[in-house]
Write an enzyme that holds these catalytic residues in place. Structure first.
Site, PDB file in Angstrom:
ATOM      1  NE  ARG A  54       0.235   1.472   3.450  1.00 24.96           N
ATOM      2  CZ  ARG A  54       1.164   2.361   3.668  1.00 24.96           C
ATOM      3  NH1 ARG A  54       2.442   2.005   3.694  1.00 24.96           N
ATOM      4  NH2 ARG A  54       0.852   3.630   3.863  1.00 24.96           N
ATOM      5  N   GLY A  55       0.266   2.362  -0.285  1.00 26.51           N
ATOM      6  CA  GLY A  55       1.018   3.596  -0.452  1.00 26.51           C
ATOM      7  C   GLY A  55       1.130   3.929  -1.929  1.00 26.51           C
ATOM      8  CB  ALA A  56       0.867   7.157  -3.708  1.00 24.35           C
ATOM      9  NE  ARG A  97      -6.265   0.783  -1.702  1.00 15.15           N
ATOM     10  CZ  ARG A  97      -5.628   1.356  -0.671  1.00 15.15           C
ATOM     11  NH1 ARG A  97      -4.351   1.103  -0.468  1.00 15.15           N
ATOM     12  NH2 ARG A  97      -6.278   2.169   0.131  1.00 15.15           N
ATOM     13  CD  GLN A 210      -2.931   2.809   6.954  1.00 15.45           C
ATOM     14  OE1 GLN A 210      -3.487   3.333   7.928  1.00 15.45           O
ATOM     15  NE2 GLN A 210      -3.526   2.717   5.778  1.00 15.45           N
ATOM     16  CG  ASP A 251      -2.852   7.892  -1.364  1.00 16.00           C
ATOM     17  OD1 ASP A 251      -2.474   6.749  -1.618  1.00 16.00           O
ATOM     18  OD2 ASP A 251      -2.782   8.395  -0.226  1.00 16.00           O
ATOM     19  CG  ASN A 261      -2.307  11.733   2.737  1.00 14.90           C
ATOM     20  OD1 ASN A 261      -1.685  10.922   2.068  1.00 14.90           O
ATOM     21  ND2 ASN A 261      -2.013  11.972   4.000  1.00 14.90           N
ATOM     22  CE  LYS A 262      -5.037   5.559   4.519  1.00 13.43           C
ATOM     23  NZ  LYS A 262      -5.897   4.509   3.908  1.00 13.43           N
TER      24      LYS A 262
END
Length: 370
Positions: A54-56, A97, A210, A251, A261-262
């Site tokens: 995970r993560g851009a 996603r 996270q 993201d 973003n998150k």
């Protein structure tokens, strides 16, 4: 970055078997280091969807390698059959996603590289070269983000006469979210390596934690002073003058500077704005969506399973890893994975090209100047 003193990337081609992609399965961190073998596009799609990776930036690299795996297993009976399978694989990966733009960008880039080649073997070679290039460029971009972002931390350190610079971050925009270095953490690592005193407040970042699981893990592994705080503590810390700057990842960033973003990032930006705390967003150019102008209206926001909110996974005192229900069993939960911070709350964007205002003019000048 390092785990137990050894350098790791987050994703790579298996050394003795180029038909296998290996990645750190982040669901098991911080308690276990599990290296997962990914052998086909279905496995890669599942790894992305279920957040093994995970993560851009890492999602982009994983998508590139997913296309390479698809090429390895596509029918070789004809180029038409081969390309049909490749196109299907690209759609499968894109559907995993929706919010992070790096995913679609990497799929399309690899697909274009495959299309221009003649012959199936050459197409497979092109897929591998492109996937490797996406990963290498991601690591290099993050390194440069660290170099540019270092100047921000240095300036605050000078104003504080060498006292620790207190930095608040949210979620994990560290090397675990990219191929190496990270975005939000890259300037922190650069400052730490230069012996500038830094201290990081790590938002735990519910519901997947996270921050508490991954950012704290990697900062600890690299000896960066840090403190985990609840998400709701960020405003309190700023109000009390305990935060010098905020730095988060992205993201998807619009051409006008809005940032997805998150979930929870927007609230932090509001608190930073109310307390006069600079709010920086660190991102590679692959995270900019040049087609979107209004982030709130146009960026798709992923909504994930309610079970991620209702259950937590952790290690018991006797060393067992267990999942526990923390809410009433029958209560529904909404799990929005991201939010959008409007550009006017962003002090500046830190990219591999330099630092710019979070405005269309600033972004255009930075990326398209002669």
């Amino acid at each position: 970055m390092k785990i137990n003193g050894r350098h790791y990337r987050t994703i790579w081609v298996k050394k003795d078997d180029p038909s296998v992609i290996q990645a750190i399965d982040q669901r098991f961190l911080p308690h276990e280091l599990i290296i997962e073998d990914l052998k086909d596009v279905d496995a890669m799609a599942a790894a992305i969807s279920e957040m093994h990776v995970r993560g851009a930036g890492l999602i982009g690299a994983a998508a590139g390698y997913g296309m390479y795996l698809a090429a390895l297993h596509a029918p070789a009976s004809s180029e038409e059959a081969f390309m049909s399978a490749i196109l299907d694989a690209g759609e499968k990966l894109k559907a995993t996603r929706p919010t992070a733009v790096n995913l679609e960008w990497a799929v399309n880039r690899t697909l274009e590289a495959i299309k221009v080649e003649k012959g199936i073997e050459n197409k497979i070679i092109a897929a591998r070269k492109t996937a490797d290039a996406i990963a290498d460029e991601d690591a290099d971009s993050c390194r440069k983000i660290g170099e540019f972002g270092l100047s921000v931390i240095e300036e605050i350190s000078r104003r504080k006469n060498g006292e620790p610079v207190n930095i608040l971050t949210h979620c994990n925009a560290g090397w675990l979210a990219f191929v190496d270095y990270g975005t939000a953490t890259a300037p922190i690592y650069a400052a730490h390596e230069k012996d500038i005193k830094v201290h990081v407040y790590v938002d735990e970042t519910r519901p997947w934690n996270q921050g508490g699981r991954l950012t704290a893990f990697e900062l600890g592994q690299n000896n960066v002073p840090h403190t985990i705080v609840t998400d709701n503590a960020a405003g309190h810390l700023m109000q009390r003058g305990m935060v010098d700057m905020v730095i988060v990842g992205s993201d998807r960033t619009t051409a006008t500077g809005d940032v997805a973003n998150k979930i929870g990032t927007y609230l932090i930006a509001l608190a930073a704005h109310a307390n006069g705390i600079p709010f920086y967003v660190a991102l590679p150019s692959s995270t900019i969506d040049w087609k979107i102008r209004d982030g709130i209206r146009e960026i798709p926001i992923e909504k994930r399973s309610e079970n991620e909110v209702k259950y937590v996974r952790g290690r018991t005192e006797d060393g067992r890893t267990e999942t526990a229900l923390i809410t009433p069993k029958d209560s529904p939960a909404a799990n929005y994975a991201f939010d959008v911070t409007p550009s006017y709350f962003v002090t500046a964007l830190i990219t591999e090209k330099g630092i710019c205002p979070a405005t269309e003019e600033g972004i255009t000048r930075l990326f398209w100047k002669a």
